[in-house]
Design a protein around this motif. Structure first.
Motif, PDB file in Angstrom:
ATOM      1  N   ASP A   1     -15.002   2.361   2.399  1.00 50.83           N
ATOM      2  CA  ASP A   1     -14.696   3.752   2.674  1.00 50.83           C
ATOM      3  C   ASP A   1     -13.345   4.075   2.060  1.00 50.83           C
TER       4      ASP A   1
ATOM      5  N   LEU B   1     -11.695   6.776   1.682  1.00 52.58           N
ATOM      6  CA  LEU B   1     -10.858   7.732   2.398  1.00 52.58           C
ATOM      7  C   LEU B   1     -10.072   7.054   3.505  1.00 52.58           C
ATOM      8  N   ALA B   2     -10.636   5.992   4.070  1.00 52.39           N
ATOM      9  CA  ALA B   2      -9.935   5.315   5.152  1.00 52.39           C
ATOM     10  C   ALA B   2      -8.743   4.520   4.638  1.00 52.39           C
ATOM     11  N   GLY B   3      -8.674   4.295   3.340  1.00 52.28           N
ATOM     12  CA  GLY B   3      -7.567   3.506   2.812  1.00 52.28           C
ATOM     13  C   GLY B   3      -6.488   4.337   2.150  1.00 52.28           C
ATOM     14  N   PHE B   4      -6.647   5.657   2.131  1.00 59.71           N
ATOM     15  CA  PHE B   4      -5.676   6.511   1.459  1.00 59.71           C
ATOM     16  C   PHE B   4      -4.482   6.769   2.343  1.00 59.71           C
ATOM     17  N   VAL B   5      -3.310   6.658   1.736  1.00 59.93           N
ATOM     18  CA  VAL B   5      -2.079   6.841   2.490  1.00 59.93           C
ATOM     19  C   VAL B   5      -1.475   8.218   2.250  1.00 59.93           C
TER      20      VAL B   5
ATOM     21  N   ASP C   1      -1.530  12.258   0.150  1.00 63.81           N
ATOM     22  CA  ASP C   1      -2.358  13.455   0.085  1.00 63.81           C
ATOM     23  C   ASP C   1      -2.977  13.697  -1.267  1.00 63.81           C
TER      24      ASP C   1
ATOM     25  N   ASP D   1       0.147  10.770  -6.180  1.00 60.91           N
ATOM     26  CA  ASP D   1       0.985   9.994  -5.268  1.00 60.91           C
ATOM     27  C   ASP D   1       0.262   8.735  -4.805  1.00 60.91           C
ATOM     28  N   GLU D   2      -1.053   8.821  -4.658  1.00 57.24           N
ATOM     29  CA  GLU D   2      -1.801   7.658  -4.228  1.00 57.24           C
ATOM     30  C   GLU D   2      -1.742   6.564  -5.274  1.00 57.24           C
TER      31      GLU D   2
ATOM     32  N   PHE E   1       1.661   4.863  -5.027  1.00 57.01           N
ATOM     33  CA  PHE E   1       2.096   4.253  -3.771  1.00 57.01           C
ATOM     34  C   PHE E   1       2.286   2.752  -3.889  1.00 57.01           C
ATOM     35  N   GLY E   2       1.315   2.087  -4.452  1.00 57.00           N
ATOM     36  CA  GLY E   2       1.415   0.634  -4.544  1.00 57.00           C
ATOM     37  C   GLY E   2       2.610   0.204  -5.378  1.00 57.00           C
TER      38      GLY E   2
ATOM     39  N   PRO F   1      -5.911  17.426  -3.898  1.00 60.15           N
ATOM     40  CA  PRO F   1      -5.838  16.712  -2.626  1.00 60.15           C
ATOM     41  C   PRO F   1      -7.000  15.739  -2.502  1.00 60.15           C
TER      42      PRO F   1
ATOM     43  N   ARG G   1      -8.780  14.756  -0.044  1.00 54.54           N
ATOM     44  CA  ARG G   1      -9.920  15.071   0.799  1.00 54.54           C
ATOM     45  C   ARG G   1     -10.933  15.970   0.102  1.00 54.54           C
TER      46      ARG G   1
ATOM     47  N   ALA H   1      -5.735   3.228  -7.689  1.00 52.90           N
ATOM     48  CA  ALA H   1      -4.531   2.984  -6.899  1.00 52.90           C
ATOM     49  C   ALA H   1      -4.173   1.502  -6.902  1.00 52.90           C
TER      50      ALA H   1
END
Lengths: 363, 331, 540
Positions: free
Chosen positions: C90, C92-96, C98, C102-103, C106-107, C138, C140, C154
């Motif tokens: 999933d 979406l469950a791992g996105f930090v 918006d 930026d995603e 992030f790493g 975004p 989402r 990412a």
């Protein structure tokens, strides 16, 4: 020279400006000045708001402000209409027992009383609108990104929580819809149980997945931080926080000895800044395209702070202009210096550059 | 309607409604200025005593006629200007615009506020349990307002004069439960909180005469035990009555029969030393007349509001212009 | 690159180890496919590569796992961030953050990469995965395939040497799945990244794999794809067909299979698949002009649909075409802004399920939603079953017996959240069936199910149809549809694009036909079972 490039201002600049306008609003109960402050804030918001989804909703703050005023007026009418000379109408007075002799329910409602409630509510509404404007002009998550490195984990936690909240709402909606498939069984009390448990379990699962993902991507590396360094940082931060709390209390309460007031506050701030600096040194993290403070940011921040300082000075020199009297009932006057200062608060609408319209930003 | 236009419309509507309400405000009932100086001579009416304490302005006594519904009504009936706090409508923060540095938004601090004292005629001052708005002063009683300065709420001083003597028909006591604490006659006041001394009525109440500047009326001085304003003589006589010392004053003040007692709280030596300071201060304060009545016309000019309305429209126009120019020049 | 030395993993409180004595050696630059039944330990194996097992999940790990020389016992997962990138089911469950950009960054921020280098890498990653036009969107608002690619990007921005993907295409429609798999193979072939992929739906991936690891009974065996799949309990239809026809070496792609399939085609030329179109039952559900709107978007535009008694109808279409909305509108619990739905469970009294109370409606139309766990709130399986019995006013034990028929061996005291995907689906299906509805609707039940579970579900649906019920299933899985559906309705953008018998609709698009159909085209064979039956008839 062509038109300025559109870019997003550093969120700290917008927040400083908004806090300055809010601080200015706390110094006065003059309704004309307060309405001017709201209008100035509205001008800046309408001129420099972006089309991103988080930037909508300024109207909601205005509506909330009007609700605050209406509530104050209603409460004033019921609890203490005031003993002004201009009586609007009389509510039936409800007698209270002796023990509550100081409270009056109902009774005459005077124009002075209603107006006093309006002035007071207007001040609070202006505060709410100023802070709401900061939320609309600056993405709150970018503000969290700009926090000092020592507070990075706190900032990330808040950012993640802000992202998870809409997911929980969506999950709740899904679960409530699914309840109908089971026939909405049982007692009304069981409703909460049936909705809360799946939502909580879902949230827990998602947060575990998120934690695993963040861990795998390297979040939380503290390479090279010694125990002594961490202890020092923690001590500095905690004592700084304590100093700020005690100092704030001492400054606001006039009966405490002077040493607890401003000196303590300054000491607390210094310790906290030292803690942040010490904590920031150990973190080997970089920032992707950080927001920078440029001339426009400084200009915007100075506008807000200038308005606050100007109104503070006027309040100490001539408080009656900023706090018009309702006995006798008279038109509030518009003090010149304060008005000019408030109007200068609208300068960010031209100083700040146009925001970048987010492409395809429909949710 | 687009959002900014809608918002501006709301703002303008709000301001217009506000102004409209003020325009149609009903005229206040004309205040019959039938108050009189001095304590009420009969058992009808309420006597109002105002002691400015360290604010300068002396002690004033007036008689408010007829039944009054609350302590505030008594003040209004006595022709005294007062102002209540914006956020606490039952709290009086200023009388005759003093203290001027109190913004009157919240309640005044405990070290500088107007204390509300009540007494039956011929009795003792007691600190009222109820606020002026919640209390219905019975006719024939005395209402007192005393400005405390530097003291805490527990040691605020009552008005610096004795309660006017009883007259026929005045109630002998106020209802039980209305007194928070009683203070004895001013003859033996507590040493720390010395009430101001008065040996003569201070400046005129309604700018009747310019006289007082000439007479050596002392300003009350809470820090120093003021002595008799007969400064030239320099002698302090404890508990000396002052009526005989200034025969001219009553005439100046239109026959006010203020009963004032001079009191001293310090030893005679220090009293002598501080005498000159007191005299100097008295002279300074005497120079500023205290006008309790003020102007009762309500109004002021709506120019400020109109100017604000004009500024609002201007700001709206500016916002529209900025927004349109921003759209025309995409960066 | 990745070495497993006698690795055994036992979770706390478990009776048997999840992995036992696993010895593996995955060389650099290979696409490695991990195959096994649900619960065989695929996720555990993948977690070991990164160090999530045992540092994050707890448990006892014996033996040694080394990735590029680094031992996972000595370093927590965050120290592997620059070496191993993990992408889950999933995204979406791992996105930090918006926003896509930026995603991706992030790493790299966590690794302390210099800002100039970060900017370059973000641009490269956007180009590599073909998501450059999404950079300020975004997260989402992206589609499933786009989200999965952003998730891969990412982790890719950190330039890892190993990419671990745990069921990356299970939630995606076929087109999106193709995009993601194409991206992965490109990474492997162009960049030399070592990819370890666990998948249930092997049809697409098997042909690209360089190495296959088969997990069975907590042990792992690795080898060449053709050899391993020949004996694997889990195999795509093409492999089953190859086993049936005796092809050796096993062809894994449609092209390879077609090259060797001529003799089989000759044998089957004279035969035709047994067809049992159940198209003569009464119409039980009749929907006319159904319209469903969400704000300004129209999800379902005036659809006419019929479900007859005794038939299984498959609803297909890409994500966002309105399948879920249609099912919810038919059940009555979802919004319906236009049109009519009539359920003829009683021939004389057609009912509109939207007008009934939910407790009544579920006796006529039962729906199993996309996330079955939304319905479960009690702590044990037996509690859920008895609650279901009392809700449906059925005899005690109804739900439990239905559950046992679906999936055997579920302990009474298990917490429903501890069940596997297939077991949870079975539990919810049993709960809904305990109300004995005439019509059964299922919304994407095949996500996360392996082949045997899908086969069991398919046969269950056929049994329900035999018993006279009407069944409608929404799914992406063409193989599943070919195995158990009588009729197929294809939707796109809220409208019906095709509606007809399975055999016609499903082979109409050569790209998305079942593997057997692709291999044996132009003959009308859809599944290995039908081929097997036909061949059995040939043998006297």
């Amino acid at each position: 020279m062509g038109p300025r490039l559109a870019r997003d201002l550093h969120p700290g600049a917008w927040w400083l400006w908004a806090l300055g306008m809010a601080a200015a609003a706390t110094r006065t109960t003059n309704p004309l000045l307060l309405v001017l402050i709201v209008a100035v804030v509205g001008v800046v918001v309408s001129a420099r708001r972006s089309e991103a989804p988080w930037a909508k909703g300024f109207g909601a703050y205005v509506v909330f402000g009007l609700v605050v005023i209406a509530l104050r007026v209603v409460f004033r009418m019921f609890l203490d209409g005031g003993d002004g000379a201009h009586v609007l109408f009389r509510l039936p007075e409800i007698p209270l027992p002796e023990a509550a002799a100081g409270i009056r329910l109902g009774g005459a409602v005077s124009l002075e009383g209603v107006l006093a409630a309006v002035y007071d509510g207007l001040r609070l509404a202006t505060l709410v609108i100023c802070l709401g404007s900061a939320n609309v002009l600056a993405n709150p998550k970018r503000l969290l990104k700009s926090m000092p490195s020592a507070l990075y984990e706190v900032g990330s936690a808040v950012t993640v929580a802000l992202s998870l909240a809409p997911q929980m709402v969506e999950s709740g909606r899904r679960v409530m819809r699914a309840r109908r498939l089971r026939g909405e069984p049982g007692r009304r009390l069981a409703w909460f149980h049936q909705v809360a448990i799946p939502v909580m379990a879902d949230a827990l699962d998602r947060s575990l997945m998120l934690a695993a993902a963040m861990d795998s991507r390297g979040y939380g590396r503290t390479a090279g931080a010694t125990r002594a360094g961490r202890t020092l940082t923690a001590t500095l931060m905690l004592s700084g926080l304590g100093g700020i709390c005690v100092g704030t209390y001492g400054t606001l309460d006039t009966t405490t000895p002077r040493v607890i007031g401003l000196p303590m506050l300054v000491a607390g701030v210094a310790l906290a800044v030292g803690g942040l600096a010490a904590g920031g040194r150990r973190v080997p993290r970089s920032r992707y395209r950080p927001d920078r403070w440029r001339r426009e940011e400084i200009g915007v921040a100075l506008c807000g702070l200038g308005v606050a300082v100007a109104l503070g000075i006027v309040a100490s020199v001539d408080p009656d202009a900023l706090n018009p009297s309702l006995q006798p009932l008279s038109w509030p006057a518009l003090p010149l210096v304060a008005t000019v200062a408030v109007l200068l608060g609208a300068l960010p609408s031209v100083i700040a550059p146009q925001p970048r319209l987010a492409a395809g930003a429909s949710t | 309607m687009s959002k900014p236009t809608k918002r501006r419309a709301i703002l303008i509507a709000f301001v217009t409604a506000f102004s409209g309400v003020l325009m149609v405000v009903p005229a206040p009932a004309a205040v019959a200025s039938t108050w009189s100086e001095g304590a009420c001579s009969t058992a009808e009416g309420v006597t109002v005593v105002v002691d400015f304490g360290s604010l300068g302005g002396g002690v004033h006594v007036r008689c408010a006629p007829g039944p009054v519904g609350s302590g505030f009504e008594a003040l209004a009936a006595a022709g005294i200007d007062y102002r209540t706090a914006l956020r606490s409508p039952g709290f009086l923060c200023r009388i005759a615009d003093k203290p001027a540095n109190d913004p009157c938004v919240n309640t005044s601090p405990a070290s500088a506020y107007w204390g509300y004292w009540i007494a039956p005629r011929g009795g003792q001052w007691c600190y009222s349990n109820l606020g002026a708005a919640s209390r219905n002063p019975p006719e024939g009683t005395v209402e007192g307002w005393s400005f405390s300065s530097g003291a805490s709420a527990a040691t605020a001083p009552p008005p610096g004069i004795a309660v006017p003597a009883a007259v026929e028909g005045s109630p002998a006591s106020i209802g039980s439960g209305q007194c928070a604490r009683t203070v004895g006659p001013p003859a033996s006041p507590p040493t720390t909180a010395s009430p101001p001394t008065q040996s003569a009525p201070p400046a005129p109440l309604n700018s009747v005469t310019p006289g007082p500047a000439a007479t050596p009326t002392p300003g009350p001085d809470a820090e120093v035990a003021p002595t008799a304003p007969r400064a030239p003589s320099g002698s302090t006589k404890p508990n000396a009555a002052s009526k005989t010392a200034q025969p001219t004053v009553p005439a100046v003040v239109a026959g006010a029969t203020t009963v004032i007692e001079a009191t001293t709280t310090t030893t005679p030596e220090s009293a002598n030393v501080e005498l000159s300071r007191a005299a100097r201060r008295a002279a300074e304060r005497a120079a500023a007349p205290v006008d309790l009545g003020g102007d009762t016309d309500s109004g002021g000019s709506p120019l400020g509001a109109l100017a604000a309305g004009g500024l609002l429209l201007l700001l709206g126009g500016v916002a529209a212009v900025i927004r349109r120019r921003g759209r025309e020049r995409p960066a | 690159m990745i070495h497993f030395d006698q690795v055994s993993v036992t979770y706390p409180g478990a009776a048997t180890p999840a992995l036992r004595d696993v010895d593996l050696n995955i060389p650099e630059g290979e696409l490695c496919l991990v195959v096994g039944r649900t619960g065989a330990g695929k996720s555990t194996l993948l977690g070991c590569v990164n160090g999530l097992v045992p540092h994050f999940s707890g448990g006892d790990l014996r033996g040694r796992v080394r990735v590029d020389g680094r031992d996972t016992a000595l370093h927590p997962p965050r120290d592997f961030a620059d070496l191993v990138g993990v992408v889950g089911q999933d995204p979406l469950a791992g996105f930090v953050t918006d926003v896509v950009e930026d995603e991706l960054a992030f790493g790299m921020e966590q690794l302390g990469v210099a800002p100039a280098v970060m900017r370059k890498r973000v641009e490269e990653t956007l180009d590599l995965l073909g998501i450059a036009e999404l950079r300020s969107r975004p997260l989402r608002t992206l589609s499933g395939g786009q989200q999965q690619r952003v998730a891969i990007g990412a982790v890719l921005a950190m330039h890892p040497k190993v990419l671990v993907l745990d069921e990356p295409t299970s939630a995606l429609d076929p087109t999106a799945a193709e995009e993601v798999l194409a991206a992965i193979t490109r990474l492997v072939h162009d960049l030399g990244v070592t990819a370890v992929v666990a998948e249930h739906r092997l049809e697409r991936v098997a042909q690209y794999a360089d190495l296959v690891i088969v997990l069975e009974d907590a042990t792992a065996a690795a080898g060449d794809p053709a050899t391993m799949l020949e004996t694997s309990p889990i195999a795509p239809p093409i492999v089953e067909l190859g086993r049936l026809a005796g092809w050796s070496p096993l062809p894994l792609s449609a092209r390879d299979a077609r090259r060797v399939a001529q003799p089989l085609r000759d044998r089957l030329a004279a035969l035709s698949p047994a067809s049992n179109p159940n198209c003569d039952g009464d119409v039980v559900v009749e929907g006319r002009g159904i319209v469903v709107r969400y704000g300004t978007t129209v999800a379902v535009r005036g659809i006419d649909v019929e479900i007859r008694s005794g038939e299984v109808v498959a609803l297909m279409g890409r994500n966002g075409s309105g399948k879920s909305s249609l099912l919810w509108a038919l059940q009555g619990s979802g919004p319906r802004d236009g049109g009519s739905v009539l359920v003829h469970s009683d021939p004389n009294a057609p009912l509109d399920p939207a007008r009934l109370r939910p407790a009544e409606a579920r006796h006529h139309v039962g729906l199993v939603p996309q996330t079955p766990a939304d319905l479960l709130y009690l702590p044990t399986v037996v509690a859920e079953c008895s609650q279901a019995d009392s809700d449906a006013a059925a005899a005690a034990g109804t739900c439990r017996s239905v559950l046992d028929r679906l999936v055997a061996g579920i302990d009474d005291e298990t917490h429903p959240r501890d069940l596997s995907e297939g077991q949870r689906l079975a539990l919810v299906l049993a709960i809904q069936l305990s109300a004995a509805p005439r019509v059964v609707l299922l919304d994407e039940p095949t996500r996360g199910l392996d082949y045997p579970a899908k086969a069991a579900l398919g046969s269950l649906l056929r049994d329900l149809a035999e018993a006279g019920k009407s069944v409608m299933v929404s799914t992406h899985d063409v193989e599943f549809v070919a195995a158990c559906a009588d009729r197929v309705v294809v939707m796109a953008e809220g409208e019906v694009v095709a509606d007809g018998p399975t055999a016609e609709v499903v082979v109409a698009s050569p790209a998305f036909a079942p593997q057997v159909a692709k291999v044996l085209a132009p003959q009308p064979w859809l599944t290995v079972a039908t081929v097997r039956d036909a061949l059995a008839e040939l043998e006297p």
